[in-house]
Design a protein around this motif. Sequence first.
Motif, PDB file in Angstrom:
ATOM      1  N   PRO A  45      34.034  28.581  41.989  1.00 53.96           N
ATOM      2  CA  PRO A  45      34.047  28.797  40.345  1.00 53.96           C
ATOM      3  C   PRO A  45      34.751  29.997  40.215  1.00 53.96           C
ATOM      4  O   PRO A  45      34.003  30.910  41.021  1.00 53.96           O
ATOM      5  CB  PRO A  45      32.503  28.365  40.763  1.00 53.96           C
ATOM      6  N   ASP A  46      35.014  29.890  39.241  1.00 52.16           N
ATOM      7  CA  ASP A  46      35.307  31.114  38.626  1.00 52.16           C
ATOM      8  C   ASP A  46      34.440  32.108  38.967  1.00 52.16           C
ATOM      9  O   ASP A  46      35.477  33.306  38.514  1.00 52.16           O
ATOM     10  CB  ASP A  46      36.015  31.024  37.006  1.00 52.16           C
ATOM     11  N   GLU A  47      33.571  32.952  38.511  1.00 49.57           N
ATOM     12  CA  GLU A  47      32.483  33.476  38.420  1.00 49.57           C
ATOM     13  C   GLU A  47      32.661  34.202  39.694  1.00 49.57           C
ATOM     14  O   GLU A  47      32.278  35.261  40.075  1.00 49.57           O
ATOM     15  CB  GLU A  47      30.967  33.182  37.754  1.00 49.57           C
ATOM     16  N   ASP A  48      32.419  33.236  41.047  1.00 53.81           N
ATOM     17  CA  ASP A  48      32.198  33.557  42.530  1.00 53.81           C
ATOM     18  C   ASP A  48      33.572  33.748  42.755  1.00 53.81           C
ATOM     19  O   ASP A  48      33.386  34.758  43.015  1.00 53.81           O
ATOM     20  CB  ASP A  48      32.152  32.111  43.360  1.00 53.81           C
ATOM     21  N   ALA A  49      34.468  33.594  42.239  1.00 53.05           N
ATOM     22  CA  ALA A  49      36.106  34.021  42.492  1.00 53.05           C
ATOM     23  C   ALA A  49      36.256  35.711  41.966  1.00 53.05           C
ATOM     24  O   ALA A  49      36.339  36.611  42.763  1.00 53.05           O
ATOM     25  CB  ALA A  49      37.310  33.642  41.544  1.00 53.05           C
ATOM     26  N   LEU A  50      35.475  36.121  40.654  1.00 54.93           N
ATOM     27  CA  LEU A  50      35.544  37.334  40.106  1.00 54.93           C
ATOM     28  C   LEU A  50      34.372  38.377  40.665  1.00 54.93           C
ATOM     29  O   LEU A  50      35.018  39.648  40.871  1.00 54.93           O
ATOM     30  CB  LEU A  50      35.021  37.294  38.387  1.00 54.93           C
ATOM     31  N   ALA A  51      33.558  37.661  41.484  1.00 51.10           N
ATOM     32  CA  ALA A  51      32.168  38.343  42.147  1.00 51.10           C
ATOM     33  C   ALA A  51      32.719  38.684  43.131  1.00 51.10           C
ATOM     34  O   ALA A  51      32.851  39.861  43.745  1.00 51.10           O
ATOM     35  CB  ALA A  51      31.144  37.638  42.106  1.00 51.10           C
ATOM     36  N   TYR A  52      33.999  37.997  44.007  1.00 51.12           N
ATOM     37  CA  TYR A  52      33.742  38.327  45.538  1.00 51.12           C
ATOM     38  C   TYR A  52      35.480  38.530  45.900  1.00 51.12           C
ATOM     39  O   TYR A  52      35.576  38.710  47.727  1.00 51.12           O
ATOM     40  CB  TYR A  52      33.032  37.211  46.140  1.00 51.12           C
ATOM     41  N   PHE A  53      36.103  38.050  44.983  1.00 51.76           N
ATOM     42  CA  PHE A  53      37.695  38.098  45.637  1.00 51.76           C
ATOM     43  C   PHE A  53      38.629  39.401  44.635  1.00 51.76           C
ATOM     44  O   PHE A  53      40.249  38.734  44.950  1.00 51.76           O
ATOM     45  CB  PHE A  53      38.068  36.604  45.419  1.00 51.76           C
ATOM     46  N   ARG A  54      37.601  39.925  44.137  1.00 52.65           N
ATOM     47  CA  ARG A  54      38.519  41.256  42.959  1.00 52.65           C
ATOM     48  C   ARG A  54      38.596  42.444  44.005  1.00 52.65           C
ATOM     49  O   ARG A  54      37.803  42.394  45.234  1.00 52.65           O
ATOM     50  CB  ARG A  54      37.894  41.516  41.767  1.00 52.65           C
ATOM     51  N   ASP A  55      39.485  42.980  44.011  1.00 56.90           N
ATOM     52  CA  ASP A  55      39.513  44.332  45.222  1.00 56.90           C
ATOM     53  C   ASP A  55      38.748  45.538  43.924  1.00 56.90           C
ATOM     54  O   ASP A  55      38.318  45.459  42.036  1.00 56.90           O
ATOM     55  CB  ASP A  55      41.008  44.736  45.027  1.00 56.90           C
TER      56      ASP A  55
END
Length: 302
Positions: A116-126
């Motif tokens: 999900p988008d929210e998980d991508a933003l939480a876990y895969f940003r630098d």
Amino acid sequence: MHEETVYEALDHASGGEGHWAFGTGFDEPLAGVDTTVPEGIDPADLGEYCLMLGDDALVLAQRLTQWITAAPELEEEVAVANTALDLLGQARLLLARAGSVGVLGRSREKATESIPDEDALAYFRDPDEFRHTDLVEAPNGDFAQTMVRLLVAATVRLAVFHRLRESRDPVLAAVAAKGVNELAYHRDHAARWVLRLGDGTEESHRRTQAGADAVWPLLDDVFTATDVEARLARAGVAVDPADVRDEVTDVLTQVLERATLRVPAEPADAPPRGRRGQHTAELPELLATLQGLARRHPAATW
């Protein structure tokens, strides 16, 4: 739209299983909510603002979880954990809103399409992609300093959320309408600890004063609006942080004075740093703990 709708999705897992984190199983977090971008608003601005509010909650929640198994009282571990969970709920919705208007960038490239988008933003940003302030990023210090920081952060956020209830963006308005109750508890809980420790023993007073002296400089850029915040505030979507300064200062002064503590000097205003992705050397270590499992097993579910 009822203001509770956006939170109901957090309580109903598909098939009765599944947990938020980077797993699957929850309904869409914004299911049933009007996600139309208000007329005349740049979606990129709205997404950036949601990242600011969401990252503040996510990073502070991560700091608070560092007290689990280390708090001075068993029931305080429960209280700290519940506070962190409240903030995670807010973060999830705000990051989902950011994703709904297309703010994903490099995080989506690193994640699988099933995340999900929210998980991508939480876990895969630098680190340079996060938009939180130094106030929530700084290390905990001792328990007294943690309670002072929670008091300050919750007071600021509560003042902002009170105003966001009137936001032209229906998602921000819904998150704020529910969030004010959570944040009022966070503020009052922290205030009780500051009163107890500040007006307690000589040692607890010393530690609490040292905590206040360490936290206050972190306010130097909290009340300085970015260009995005200024534009959205003029459009009735966001809150200019300068508008809550007097309210926040008044609340914090009352609490510290009742706790027999000296109110530290107000720091000079500084340009926003964290809101622009400029963070301290502490952030990579914090994110390594937060993101490590998700990055090792990006397709995992449970």
